[in-house]
Design an enzyme around this catalytic site. Sequence first.
Site, mmCIF file in Angstrom:
data_model
loop_
_atom_site.group_PDB
_atom_site.id
_atom_site.type_symbol
_atom_site.label_atom_id
_atom_site.label_comp_id
_atom_site.label_asym_id
_atom_site.label_seq_id
_atom_site.Cartn_x
_atom_site.Cartn_y
_atom_site.Cartn_z
ATOM 1 N N GLN A 52 0.801 -1.221 0.000
ATOM 2 C CA GLN A 52 0.000 0.000 0.000
ATOM 3 C C GLN A 52 0.839 1.279 0.000
ATOM 4 O OE1 GLN A 52 -2.773 -1.759 3.224
ATOM 5 N NE2 GLN A 52 -4.121 -0.533 1.966
ATOM 6 N N HIS A 72 -1.114 -4.757 -13.726
ATOM 7 C CA HIS A 72 -0.494 -4.449 -15.018
ATOM 8 C C HIS A 72 -1.296 -5.056 -16.170
ATOM 9 C CE1 HIS A 72 3.542 -3.752 -12.792
ATOM 10 N NE2 HIS A 72 2.785 -2.676 -12.831
ATOM 11 N N ASP A 85 2.754 0.746 -8.463
ATOM 12 C CA ASP A 85 4.139 0.823 -8.947
ATOM 13 C C ASP A 85 4.989 1.812 -8.144
ATOM 14 O OD1 ASP A 85 3.247 -0.930 -10.799
ATOM 15 O OD2 ASP A 85 3.693 0.299 -12.572
ATOM 16 N N ARG A 110 3.596 -0.551 12.996
ATOM 17 C CA ARG A 110 3.236 -1.805 12.343
ATOM 18 C C ARG A 110 3.429 -1.644 10.839
ATOM 19 N NH1 ARG A 110 -2.537 -4.218 10.725
ATOM 20 N NH2 ARG A 110 -1.667 -6.054 9.705
ATOM 21 N N HIS A 155 0.648 -9.473 4.113
ATOM 22 C CA HIS A 155 -0.430 -8.478 4.022
ATOM 23 C C HIS A 155 -0.919 -8.481 2.565
ATOM 24 C CE1 HIS A 155 -2.277 -4.926 6.258
ATOM 25 N NE2 HIS A 155 -2.898 -4.973 5.097
ATOM 26 N N ASN A 199 -2.446 -11.070 7.704
ATOM 27 C CA ASN A 199 -3.367 -9.971 7.967
ATOM 28 C C ASN A 199 -4.777 -10.328 7.512
ATOM 29 O OD1 ASN A 199 -4.002 -7.060 8.533
ATOM 30 N ND2 ASN A 199 -4.589 -7.172 6.385
ATOM 31 N N ASN A 343 -8.438 -5.878 14.228
ATOM 32 C CA ASN A 343 -8.730 -4.725 13.365
ATOM 33 C C ASN A 343 -10.229 -4.441 13.437
ATOM 34 O OD1 ASN A 343 -6.079 -4.954 12.569
ATOM 35 N ND2 ASN A 343 -6.523 -5.420 10.425
ATOM 36 N N TYR A 345 -13.283 -1.292 12.204
ATOM 37 C CA TYR A 345 -13.569 -0.011 11.534
ATOM 38 C C TYR A 345 -15.015 0.444 11.634
ATOM 39 C CZ TYR A 345 -9.069 -0.227 9.113
ATOM 40 O OH TYR A 345 -7.726 -0.258 8.831
ATOM 41 N N GLU A 416 -5.492 -2.221 13.820
ATOM 42 C CA GLU A 416 -5.969 -1.253 12.822
ATOM 43 C C GLU A 416 -7.280 -0.649 13.301
ATOM 44 O OE1 GLU A 416 -6.486 -2.364 8.663
ATOM 45 O OE2 GLU A 416 -4.655 -3.575 8.754
#
Length: 526
Positions: A52, A72, A85, A110, A155, A199, A343, A345, A416
């Site tokens: 990321q 790609h 990239d 982390r 991950h 993850n 984690n 959210y 997270e």
Amino acid sequence: MWSSSAVARNTAVLLTISLLQLARGISIVKSGVSNYSFPDDFIFGVGTAAFQIEGGWNEGGKGENMWDTKLHSEPTITVDHSNGDVSADSYHHYMDDIEMIKKLGVQAYRMSISWTRILPNGTDNNINQEGVKYYRTIFEELLKANITPVVTLYHWDMPTPFIALGGWINAKVIDYFEDYARVAFRLYGDLVKMWLTINEPNENCKNTYEYYKLPAAVKLQGVEIYICTHNSLRAHARVYRMYEKEFKPDQQGKVSIVLESAWPEPNDPNKPEDVEASENYLQMQIGMFAHPIFSEEGDYPRVVREKINNMSRLQGFARSRLPYFTDEEVTALRGSADFFALNHYSSMTVSPLKEDYYWKDLSYYNDTGVHIQVDPFWTRSAAFWQYIYPPGFRKLINWLQNNYKILREIPIFITENGYIDLGGTEDYERVDYYNDYLYQLPLAIHEDGCNVKGYFAWSLMDHFEWRDGYTIKFGLYSVDFNSPNRTRTPKLSAYNYANIVRTRRIDFDYIKRPENLNTTTSKLAK
Ligand code: NOJ
């Protein structure tokens, strides 16, 4: 004008909604400084993941992973047709990242290792020394700055050569994952003392093998997701036991796996079937992974086993779509974590799916038997899936603490938690989110006796958000993806988080929101 019967009807509806809100623990805005503080040994951190932020996709001897290859060949799978990239270019700017982490004042960072940066083909017969040096330098620099590295091995960036084998649905990949983990422990175990194997295997398996949102999908809905689940758990246990035997005596590190769940609030807390739907959701979403590792008896939760076995039978399968562990695997999995990495959210409201149609289609969603909605009073972030209900965070932690006795002995770390917007440095809504969600932790610790010992904000900086590309943002630091240097700028939420870390309290007035600011997120529940 409203007729009197319409007024009465609306009043009744409003009253019902208010009672529901009360039952869901929503109360009014908070200001001033929180009366509870975070305990002295509580660790604050911030997180990222290699794919990321790193970029440098073909630099320094790195091999391709499934995201490189897929993005790609099929750029349209991200909404903005972007790829990883260059991303935030942490491959070249890692020293800036470390400066940013230092400014936050946090004790831990982390991050993840890109498997193919150190093993370009995914296999341990070819170790890429440049990649090895890259991570070693980062770990050394972090430690110099008194920041503890917490490192995720997987991950979501499966080496491309394993994709042809099916990725996590091929049990052979477990062997290769173990080999990779051994290399990482050998190379970095002197510096890294907190490891995370995989993850969010639940989301990884769902998105790759059920909803086809991640690259590498093969299409056998309701089947592959459980093979992936099964292999991820076996892979975790293998790596945990390998570390325990070969490295722990010398290195003295800790190992866990990252699990994730939203909070499923019963649609009507007074309806037993909605309460049961909440429990079913939790068992399918997180219990399926947590029970084999953290419960006393081990293996999949009974309700999960029964549900999937029954559904499989109804659907004409001679065997369950949920594979069985051997006795040795049950034993290896039980207790295979030194802390709980969670984690979280978002929240949702749940009720049962209607029996007469749902079992016919093969899918994980139908297996759960849970119908997912949202509370009309909850605000949403910039992501369609994130609804803000801070008490859900506390409820989820309590659910874990009550379900797994071992959590009296081993701690929970929130690995997270964070807020999604469309960008910009004046991120008042993110400030509110962090204040409101973080406030749940001292409540869980001091009032409920939950064993939470750390929190990692997600994330350090704006990043490549998988299929959403760069369209939505999570960072405490903004990244200018149009500048060659990928210039990083602290957002208001970075200053606010640094203040929480420094004072160990939440000052709800630290960042003053301008009176006339028109925003979608209001301050919510405490
Ligand atoms: C979980 C994943 O670990 C992370 O990579 C992602 O950015 C966040 N969720 C938000 O979707």
